[in-house]
Scaffold this motif. Structure first.
Motif, PDB file in Angstrom:
ATOM      1  N   LEU A  44     -77.666 -40.610  44.740  1.00  0.00           N
ATOM      2  CA  LEU A  44     -77.209 -41.920  45.180  1.00  0.00           C
ATOM      3  C   LEU A  44     -77.970 -42.348  46.429  1.00  0.00           C
ATOM      4  O   LEU A  44     -78.389 -43.510  46.538  1.00  0.00           O
ATOM      5  CB  LEU A  44     -75.701 -41.873  45.456  1.00  0.00           C
ATOM      6  N   ASP A  47     -81.414 -43.625  45.542  1.00  0.00           N
ATOM      7  CA  ASP A  47     -81.380 -44.935  44.901  1.00  0.00           C
ATOM      8  C   ASP A  47     -81.073 -46.046  45.908  1.00  0.00           C
ATOM      9  O   ASP A  47     -81.558 -47.168  45.759  1.00  0.00           O
ATOM     10  CB  ASP A  47     -80.334 -44.941  43.782  1.00  0.00           C
ATOM     11  N   LEU A  48     -80.281 -45.727  46.922  1.00  0.00           N
ATOM     12  CA  LEU A  48     -79.930 -46.705  47.951  1.00  0.00           C
ATOM     13  C   LEU A  48     -81.044 -46.880  48.989  1.00  0.00           C
ATOM     14  O   LEU A  48     -80.950 -47.742  49.867  1.00  0.00           O
ATOM     15  CB  LEU A  48     -78.634 -46.287  48.654  1.00  0.00           C
ATOM     16  N   TYR A  50     -81.934 -44.532  51.176  1.00  0.00           N
ATOM     17  CA  TYR A  50     -81.568 -43.851  52.417  1.00  0.00           C
ATOM     18  C   TYR A  50     -82.422 -42.615  52.710  1.00  0.00           C
ATOM     19  O   TYR A  50     -82.285 -42.029  53.788  1.00  0.00           O
ATOM     20  CB  TYR A  50     -80.100 -43.431  52.368  1.00  0.00           C
ATOM     21  N   ALA A 243     -75.020 -42.112  52.141  1.00  0.00           N
ATOM     22  CA  ALA A 243     -74.599 -42.387  50.765  1.00  0.00           C
ATOM     23  C   ALA A 243     -73.114 -42.074  50.568  1.00  0.00           C
ATOM     24  O   ALA A 243     -72.400 -42.813  49.878  1.00  0.00           O
ATOM     25  CB  ALA A 243     -75.441 -41.576  49.787  1.00  0.00           C
ATOM     26  N   TRP A 246     -71.323 -44.909  52.100  1.00  0.00           N
ATOM     27  CA  TRP A 246     -71.441 -46.115  51.279  1.00  0.00           C
ATOM     28  C   TRP A 246     -70.462 -46.047  50.112  1.00  0.00           C
ATOM     29  O   TRP A 246     -69.813 -47.047  49.770  1.00  0.00           O
ATOM     30  CB  TRP A 246     -72.872 -46.255  50.752  1.00  0.00           C
ATOM     31  N   SER A 247     -70.323 -44.866  49.508  1.00  0.00           N
ATOM     32  CA  SER A 247     -69.415 -44.718  48.362  1.00  0.00           C
ATOM     33  C   SER A 247     -67.962 -44.925  48.760  1.00  0.00           C
ATOM     34  O   SER A 247     -67.133 -45.285  47.922  1.00  0.00           O
ATOM     35  CB  SER A 247     -69.581 -43.334  47.717  1.00  0.00           C
ATOM     36  N   VAL A 255     -69.755 -49.168  43.033  1.00  0.00           N
ATOM     37  CA  VAL A 255     -70.245 -47.787  43.048  1.00  0.00           C
ATOM     38  C   VAL A 255     -70.465 -47.293  41.621  1.00  0.00           C
ATOM     39  O   VAL A 255     -71.512 -46.721  41.293  1.00  0.00           O
ATOM     40  CB  VAL A 255     -69.263 -46.860  43.787  1.00  0.00           C
ATOM     41  N   ARG A 258     -73.456 -48.916  39.964  1.00  0.00           N
ATOM     42  CA  ARG A 258     -74.722 -48.368  40.463  1.00  0.00           C
ATOM     43  C   ARG A 258     -74.984 -46.997  39.855  1.00  0.00           C
ATOM     44  O   ARG A 258     -76.108 -46.668  39.465  1.00  0.00           O
ATOM     45  CB  ARG A 258     -74.688 -48.280  41.977  1.00  0.00           C
TER      46      ARG A 258
END
Length: 330
Positions: A44, A47-48, A50, A243, A246-247, A255, A258
Motif C-alpha cells: 500500500l 502504491d501511495l 510513500y 500507509a 492513511w488506512s 481503502v 485502492r
C-alpha cells in the motif's frame, strides 16, 4: 523454476555481495513475499508513493509468518513479517534480526474469535478440557490467545493440556466446526463474518475482549541490512507507517477500492472479493511504533510453555523505532 529454488538462488546472489548491498551504495530495491489476495502495508505504501525511490520486488507468496521472517533472517528476502512470538523465538535462536515496525494487530474491527456451535455445551473456559480447537497455526497467535484465556479463567495446567489444538486450513475450519469434527473454531476476517452471516454458531471469546487493542506482529530486517542501508530502511519503515495511518483516516470504501486496484494491476489471478470485508490492519500505536509490552507478552508465554528459558531475551534489544520517523504532521 519453483519458488523455493528461486528464493534459494536470490538468497545466494544476495549473499555473494552482502545482504542488502548494491554496487552503487545503499540498495533501493527490497525483496519480499506477499500474501494471496491481500495488500500488505508495504504494498500500500508503494502504491501511495510513500516509499520514494525505494521499490519492492515480489518474489512469491507465503502462507506462514515464521517462514517469512526466517527467509529474511537468511537473506532470501530483505524483510519479513510475523506474529511477535515468532520474532522472539527466532531472535532467541541468535538470528541477527531487528523488528522495525508493527504491521498488524487487534482492535474492535480486526480480531479473531473462538466460536462454538449454537447448540454446544461449551459455555466457558472450564468446559474446554477434552475439546478440539481448530486454528490456522500451532504455536502462534491463536494458540497463545487460547492459553491466556484458559489461564485467566482458572483452568489448571493439567486440564489446559487436555484441550486438543489442531492446525487446519482457515478455509476448512468453519466446515469442520459445523460437521462436529472440532468443538471450537478460530475465525477472523472474511471467514468469521461469513460464518456469522450463515448463523448456527456463537462466540465463546475473542482476542480483543481478552487483551484490548494491541499490535501483534512486526516486520523484521537483518542487523546487517540496517547497518549497510540505514537511509533505505528509514524510507521503508516511515513509508509503511504513513500507509498504516492513511488506512486509518481514509474512508473505508476508498481503502478497499485502492487495494482492489493494486491486486488487479499486479496480475496474479487473485480474487478481490475478500477485500470487501477488510476493516483495519489493527495496528495499535501511531505509525506502528513498537512497545516493549507487545513483545514481552509473547516472551512470557513462550517461557511459560517451555519453548524458551525465562529471561532468555531482553525484549528492548529485539526492536528499534529509530528508523520510524513518522509523526502525525508528516
Amino acid at each position: 523454476m519453483d519458488r523455493r529454488k528461486f528464493l534459494l538462488l536470490t538468497g545466494a546472489l544476495a549473499a555473494g555481495c552482502g545482504v542488502g548491498e548494491s554496487s552503487g551504495g545503499e540498495t533501493k530495491k527490497l525483496r519480499y513475499q506477499g500474501w494471496t489476495g491481500q495488500v500488505n502495508p508495504p504494498e500500500l505504501a508503494q502504491d501511495l508513493g510513500y516509499l520514494g525511490d525505494v521499490t519492492l520486488e515480489w518474489v512469491g507468496n507465503t502462507i506462514s509468518g515464521p517462514q517469512d521472517i526466517q527467509s529474511a533472517a537468511t537473506g532470501q528476502v530483505d524483510f519479513g513479517g510475523a506474529f511477535n512470538g515468532a520474532v522472539v523465538k527466532l531472535a532467541v535462536s541468535n538470528a541477527p534480526i531487528t523488528a522495525v515496525i508493527s504491521y498488524y494487530g487487534v482492535d474492535e474491527a480486526q480480531f479473531s474469535g473462538y466460536y462454538v456451535r449454537a447448540d454446544s455445551k461449551i459455555q466457558s473456559a472450564r468446559d474446554l478440557p477434552g475439546a478440539k480447537v481448530g486454528m490456522n497455526t500451532l504455536g502462534a497467535h491463536a494458540e497463545a490467545m487460547l492459553d491466556i484465556y484458559l489461564q485467566r479463567n482458572g483452568v489448571a495446567k493439567a486440564d489446559a493440556a487436555n484441550v486438543e489444538r489442531l492446525a487446519l486450513p482457515p478455509v476448512n475450519t468453519e466446515q469442520a466446526l459445523r460437521q462436529g469434527q472440532i468443538e471450537v473454531a478460530v475465525l477472523g476476517g472474511i471467514l468469521r463474518d461469513k460464518a456469522l452471516q450463515t448463523g448456527g454458531i456463537r462466540p465463546l471469546f475473542n482476542d480483543f475482549e481478552l487483551l484490548g487493542r494491541f499490535s501483534a506482529g512486526t516486520y523484521v530486517l537483518t542487523k546487517q541490512f540496517l547497518r549497510q542501508n540505514p537511509q533505505t530502511a528509514k524510507t521503508f519503515v516511515t513509508g509503511v507507517a504513513k500507509a498504516i495511518e492513511w488506512s486509518r483516516t481514509a474512508p473505508r470504501a476508498e481503502v478497499i477500492a485502492r487495494m482492489k486496484d493494486i491486486v488487479g494491476r499486479r496480475g496474479r489471478s487473485e480474487d478481490t472479493k475478500p477485500l470487501d470485508y477488510w476493516k483495519s490492519y489493527g495496528v495499535a500505536e501511531t505509525g506502528g511504533r513498537i512497545r516493549d509490552k507487545e513483545l514481552q507478552l509473547w516472551s512470557d508465554w513462550l517461557a511459560e510453555r517451555g519453548d524458551i528459558k525465562p529471561g532468555a531475551v531482553k525484549v528492548s534489544d529485539l526492536y528499534s523505532n529509530e528508523f520510524n520517523t513518522f509523526t502525525q504532521a508528516g
